[in-house]
Design an enzyme around this catalytic site. Sequence first.
Site, PDB file in Angstrom:
ATOM      1  N   SER A   1      38.464  -9.871 -18.775  1.00 52.76           N
ATOM      2  CA  SER A   1      39.457 -10.520 -19.706  1.00 52.76           C
ATOM      3  C   SER A   1      38.930 -10.651 -21.083  1.00 52.76           C
ATOM      4  O   SER A   1      39.278 -10.245 -22.123  1.00 52.76           O
ATOM      5  CB  SER A   1      39.970 -11.948 -19.280  1.00 52.76           C
ATOM      6  OG  SER A   1      40.554 -11.850 -18.231  1.00 52.76           O
TER       7      SER A   1
ATOM      8  N   CYS B   1      47.696 -12.948 -10.675  1.00 53.67           N
ATOM      9  CA  CYS B   1      47.626 -13.480 -12.008  1.00 53.67           C
ATOM     10  C   CYS B   1      48.995 -13.820 -12.088  1.00 53.67           C
ATOM     11  O   CYS B   1      49.531 -14.721 -12.762  1.00 53.67           O
ATOM     12  CB  CYS B   1      47.345 -12.289 -13.247  1.00 53.67           C
ATOM     13  SG  CYS B   1      45.820 -11.772 -12.957  1.00 53.67           S
TER      14      CYS B   1
END
Length: 398
Positions: free
Chosen positions: A74, A327
């Site tokens: 990320s 997610c």
Amino acid sequence: MEKRFVYADNAATTAVSEEVLNAMLPYLTTEYGNASSIYKLGRDAQKAVETAREKAAKAIGAEPREIFFTSGGSESNNWAIKGAAELMAEKGKKHIVTSVFEHHSVLHTCEYLSDRGFEVTYVPVNDKGLIDPEGVKKAIREDTALVAVMYANNEIGTIQPIDEIAALCRERGVFFHTDAVQAVGHVDIDVHRQGIDMLSLSGHKIHAQKGIGALYIRRGIVLPNFIHGGGQERGKRAGTENVPAIVGLGAALEAAARNIAEKAAVTASKRDRIIDGLLKIPHTRLNGDRERRLAGNINISFEGIDGEALLLMLDLNGICVSSGSACTSGSNDPSHVLMSIGLSSEAAHSALRLSIEEDITDEDISYILEVITKSAEKLRSKSPAWERMMKNDKTNRQ
Ligand SMILES: *Cc1c(COP(=O)(O)O)cnc(C)c1O
């Protein structure tokens, strides 16, 4: 049927391998020096960081000085995209091209930038989950700063035509970044040969620990510093190095890059056995191209079944899988990836992702197939919607 424990969610995270743990242990115990300290304990830590950087570079065909350690995929994606955007905005280029089915760390970074005066074009994917390089070509404009297309999709495992996209970016003088978190260790990568300008990778998807990753930035591209502070990572990403995690990432990348083709061949044949077994269940479909997919990825929709309910039944039987991506689980939105390849909201909600590795046993596979087949039958037998659907099906066929 005896209960087993089967972990089939390696795309969500992986266990730290013994090899990685052993490499890390000294740096968690006796070798605790700060890599910036100039006495021997510090210099040894510094050396370990640089050795890990060499291993990371070698795994993807880069030079050590092109590798920057980060906290994971990320962060790498955030840095590459925000960095390239900021750099090119100075030259009046404020347009970004990406795809509709990127990881959220790419999509949400693009949304952030589009709230700040950048324009973003989202290239579609076809019903097989593949991006057409022509679509990318058409999307590139005079003011395009960056193209960001993932190497392999995390939900459906489809492998994108990265070489073609990289080549046409180079032709147009546009930076090309790829989120290769799911690809590293599973497909051969050579960033220089492939013409990749920036590449994100993450440790915990390849048997290193969570919270460590890297960004490859091609030599000559000078992105703005991402974390301001000390001189670590050549001043670009400040903060005392996480030496044990970095050493672990180096070991994990070294292992991941070994015998990729052999490992993939073994994994793919096991994957195919699971796919064929699951497609024997009536009213199922494979999501994503059958050929151009990661060796360990299986993504199947079970018509009339709530994927989450099926996942929980598998959990009761000791099997770990994912419905959509980790997610998005916990939220009720259907997977944006499955929607992007044309699935209805129901079909997207009925999907299960299994991500396996070469060490899954034949017994594990038989167990998985048996439990999923039985669980699917059970859930369908309790579903009035399914009964109705089957009745309609019959009348339609008469
Ligand atoms: C897991 C994943 C990420 C995020 O990596 P973290 O290290 O967990 O931040 C990014 N992109 C893809 C494709 C992933 O699968």
